[in-house]
Design a protein around this motif. Structure first.
Motif, PDB file in Angstrom:
ATOM      1  N   ILE A  19       0.850  -1.192   0.000  1.00  0.00           N
ATOM      2  CA  ILE A  19       0.000   0.000   0.000  1.00  0.00           C
ATOM      3  C   ILE A  19       0.881   1.235   0.000  1.00  0.00           C
ATOM      4  CG2 ILE A  19      -1.629   1.368   1.349  1.00  0.00           C
ATOM      5  CD1 ILE A  19      -2.884  -1.212   2.311  1.00  0.00           C
ATOM      6  N   TYR A  20       0.626   2.109  -0.949  1.00  0.00           N
ATOM      7  CA  TYR A  20       1.263   3.421  -0.976  1.00  0.00           C
ATOM      8  C   TYR A  20       0.245   4.408  -0.393  1.00  0.00           C
ATOM      9  CZ  TYR A  20       4.559   1.156  -4.153  1.00  0.00           C
ATOM     10  OH  TYR A  20       5.487   0.306  -4.705  1.00  0.00           O
ATOM     11  N   ARG A  21       0.442   4.771   0.831  1.00  0.00           N
ATOM     12  CA  ARG A  21      -0.537   5.600   1.524  1.00  0.00           C
ATOM     13  C   ARG A  21      -0.367   7.067   1.137  1.00  0.00           C
ATOM     14  NH1 ARG A  21      -3.951   4.970   5.863  1.00  0.00           N
ATOM     15  NH2 ARG A  21      -4.418   6.880   7.009  1.00  0.00           N
ATOM     16  N   ASP A  22      -1.466   7.769   1.094  1.00  0.00           N
ATOM     17  CA  ASP A  22      -1.481   9.206   0.866  1.00  0.00           C
ATOM     18  C   ASP A  22      -0.508   9.884   1.838  1.00  0.00           C
ATOM     19  OD1 ASP A  22      -2.136  11.890   0.571  1.00  0.00           O
ATOM     20  OD2 ASP A  22      -4.284  11.616   0.856  1.00  0.00           O
ATOM     21  N   SER A  23       0.396  10.704   1.318  1.00  0.00           N
ATOM     22  CA  SER A  23       1.396  11.366   2.161  1.00  0.00           C
ATOM     23  C   SER A  23       0.856  12.598   2.871  1.00  0.00           C
ATOM     24  CB  SER A  23       2.603  11.785   1.306  1.00  0.00           C
ATOM     25  OG  SER A  23       3.185  10.679   0.666  1.00  0.00           O
ATOM     26  N   GLY A  24      -0.337  13.079   2.455  1.00  0.00           N
ATOM     27  CA  GLY A  24      -0.786  14.352   3.001  1.00  0.00           C
ATOM     28  C   GLY A  24       0.139  15.462   2.512  1.00  0.00           C
ATOM     29  N   MET A  25      -0.096  16.676   2.991  1.00  0.00           N
ATOM     30  CA  MET A  25       0.747  17.789   2.548  1.00  0.00           C
ATOM     31  C   MET A  25       0.819  18.874   3.606  1.00  0.00           C
ATOM     32  SD  MET A  25       0.463  20.200  -0.875  1.00  0.00           S
ATOM     33  CE  MET A  25      -0.485  21.516  -0.103  1.00  0.00           C
ATOM     34  N   ARG A  26       1.973  19.484   3.720  1.00  0.00           N
ATOM     35  CA  ARG A  26       2.156  20.680   4.537  1.00  0.00           C
ATOM     36  C   ARG A  26       3.139  21.576   3.804  1.00  0.00           C
ATOM     37  NH1 ARG A  26       7.065  20.323   7.761  1.00  0.00           N
ATOM     38  NH2 ARG A  26       8.084  18.305   7.385  1.00  0.00           N
ATOM     39  N   TRP A  27       3.050  22.875   4.071  1.00  0.00           N
ATOM     40  CA  TRP A  27       3.983  23.809   3.458  1.00  0.00           C
ATOM     41  C   TRP A  27       5.214  23.922   4.349  1.00  0.00           C
ATOM     42  CZ3 TRP A  27       3.426  24.739  -1.391  1.00  0.00           C
ATOM     43  CH2 TRP A  27       2.154  24.758  -1.956  1.00  0.00           C
TER      44      TRP A  27
ATOM     45  N   GLU B 196       5.730   5.460   7.473  1.00  0.00           N
ATOM     46  CA  GLU B 196       6.704   4.847   6.582  1.00  0.00           C
ATOM     47  C   GLU B 196       6.063   4.228   5.344  1.00  0.00           C
ATOM     48  OE1 GLU B 196      10.053   5.052   6.820  1.00  0.00           O
ATOM     49  OE2 GLU B 196       9.504   6.462   8.415  1.00  0.00           O
ATOM     50  N   ASP B 197       4.735   3.978   5.393  1.00  0.00           N
ATOM     51  CA  ASP B 197       4.079   3.414   4.215  1.00  0.00           C
ATOM     52  C   ASP B 197       3.550   4.497   3.272  1.00  0.00           C
ATOM     53  OD1 ASP B 197       2.098   4.309   5.910  1.00  0.00           O
ATOM     54  OD2 ASP B 197       0.826   2.533   5.715  1.00  0.00           O
ATOM     55  N   ALA B 198       3.833   5.772   3.572  1.00  0.00           N
ATOM     56  CA  ALA B 198       3.413   6.859   2.693  1.00  0.00           C
ATOM     57  C   ALA B 198       4.112   6.743   1.342  1.00  0.00           C
ATOM     58  CB  ALA B 198       3.717   8.208   3.327  1.00  0.00           C
ATOM     59  N   PHE B 199       3.429   7.149   0.296  1.00  0.00           N
ATOM     60  CA  PHE B 199       3.948   7.053  -1.068  1.00  0.00           C
ATOM     61  C   PHE B 199       5.334   7.683  -1.193  1.00  0.00           C
ATOM     62  CE2 PHE B 199       3.406   8.700  -5.655  1.00  0.00           C
ATOM     63  CZ  PHE B 199       3.911   7.530  -6.201  1.00  0.00           C
ATOM     64  N   THR B 200       5.516   8.857  -0.576  1.00  0.00           N
ATOM     65  CA  THR B 200       6.783   9.568  -0.703  1.00  0.00           C
ATOM     66  C   THR B 200       7.879   9.006   0.193  1.00  0.00           C
ATOM     67  OG1 THR B 200       5.978  11.187   0.910  1.00  0.00           O
ATOM     68  CG2 THR B 200       5.719  11.734  -1.415  1.00  0.00           C
ATOM     69  N   ARG B 201       7.531   8.134   1.129  1.00  0.00           N
ATOM     70  CA  ARG B 201       8.532   7.592   2.047  1.00  0.00           C
ATOM     71  C   ARG B 201       8.954   6.169   1.687  1.00  0.00           C
ATOM     72  NH1 ARG B 201       9.083  11.195   6.254  1.00  0.00           N
ATOM     73  NH2 ARG B 201       7.291  12.520   6.724  1.00  0.00           N
ATOM     74  N   ARG B 202       8.150   5.486   0.897  1.00  0.00           N
ATOM     75  CA  ARG B 202       8.538   4.153   0.458  1.00  0.00           C
ATOM     76  C   ARG B 202       9.666   4.265  -0.577  1.00  0.00           C
ATOM     77  NH1 ARG B 202       6.250  -0.635   0.802  1.00  0.00           N
ATOM     78  NH2 ARG B 202       4.341  -0.978   1.998  1.00  0.00           N
ATOM     79  N   PRO B 203      10.457   3.216  -0.747  1.00  0.00           N
ATOM     80  CA  PRO B 203      11.527   3.260  -1.755  1.00  0.00           C
ATOM     81  C   PRO B 203      10.963   3.559  -3.151  1.00  0.00           C
ATOM     82  CG  PRO B 203      11.824   1.372  -0.309  1.00  0.00           C
ATOM     83  CD  PRO B 203      10.484   1.945   0.025  1.00  0.00           C
TER      84      PRO B 203
END
Length: 264
Positions: free
Chosen positions: A106-114, A128-135
């Motif tokens: 599962i590539y989880r939604d990373s959310g967003m912050r500025w 760690e399962d966020a899309f942007t944090r997975r390899p």
């Protein structure tokens, strides 16, 4: 290879479009995908995440509804893609968008912050399962598996800025560009959606095309996303532009116009 994105699309029998979250396919490319589908092109959608971190429009979900947001948004994207005429959609990390021999992921939604003005990053709550944090290589391998399964002639994805800087969009761009380079496939990048003036038509290498006759389909697709935004109606201009209001209160426009360029 042609440098005219529309010539490549017009000649393609199968097109794969890569998006980060449910609703991106409608907001960024709804008119384009509805137009392609109506003309008989096989359009296949790949979504990287399930949009788990999205805010919810107040009152959009019955308090008695026990479903997690990811499940609700899956129902929304099913309705939206049906309205756009897209019968084939896949989730990154789930076969056939899964590398051979790999366990489903599962590539989880990373959310967003500025992080600072002009620079967005994943939400603090992203794990760690966020899309942007997975390899990144995992996602590239999964996309390559889908490319081999679908065999498109053209792939559509975001530009380097991810349309508006969302980290999942930027990451999706890198993953798509890497996979297309390895597969030897042309990648078409989507413009931000802002209508160009006569003075800057073709700026940044984008070529634009209008999509008449698809406004009703795009509106039905947008209305499927009750948790994410409110459809306000068509713009008085009469060009089919759809006005929406995001959950955060920002007004936006979904145009029946698309800018594309060939990634070099």
């Amino acid at each position: 290879m042609s440098t005219d994105p529309w010539a490549l699309l017009d000649a393609a029998r199968t097109v794969l479009v890569v998006h980060a979250h449910p609703d991106d396919e409608t907001l960024s490319t709804g008119a384009l995908l509805a137009d392609l589908a109506a003309r008989g092109t096989r359009v296949v959608l790949l979504t990287a995440t399930r949009g788990e971190e999205g805010e919810i429009v107040p009152g959009a979900v019955d308090p008695a509804d026990p479903r997690p947001l990811a499940e609700i948004r899956d129902d929304e994207i099913a309705a939206a893609t049906s309205a756009l005429g897209i019968p084939e959609r896949h989730q990154l990390g789930t076969a056939p968008a899964l590398a051979a021999g790999a366990a489903p992921r599962i590539y989880r939604d990373s959310g967003m912050r500025w992080i600072r003005e002009g620079l967005a990053g994943p939400a603090v709550s992203s794990g760690e399962d966020a899309f942007t944090r997975r390899p990144e290589e995992d996602a590239v391998a999964d996309l390559l598996a889908l490319l081999d399964h679908v065999r498109p002639e053209v792939v559509i994805g975001y530009d380097d800025d991810g349309t508006y800087g969302h980290p999942d969009h930027v990451h999706a761009h890198r993953v798509t560009a890497a996979a297309c380079a390895r597969a030897g496939l042309p990648m078409l990048e989507i413009a931000s959606g802002e209508e160009p003036s006569a003075a800057d038509e073709g700026a940044a290498g984008f070529s634009w095309r209008e999509h008449p006759g698809v406004a009703a389909s795009v509106r039905r697709a947008a209305e499927a996303y009750r948790t994410q935004f409110t459809v306000l109606g068509e713009d008085p201009s009469g060009d089919g532009t759809l006005r929406i209001r995001h959950v955060g209160g920002q007004d936006d426009a979904v145009r029946m116009l698309t800018g594309l360029r060939v990634r070099c």
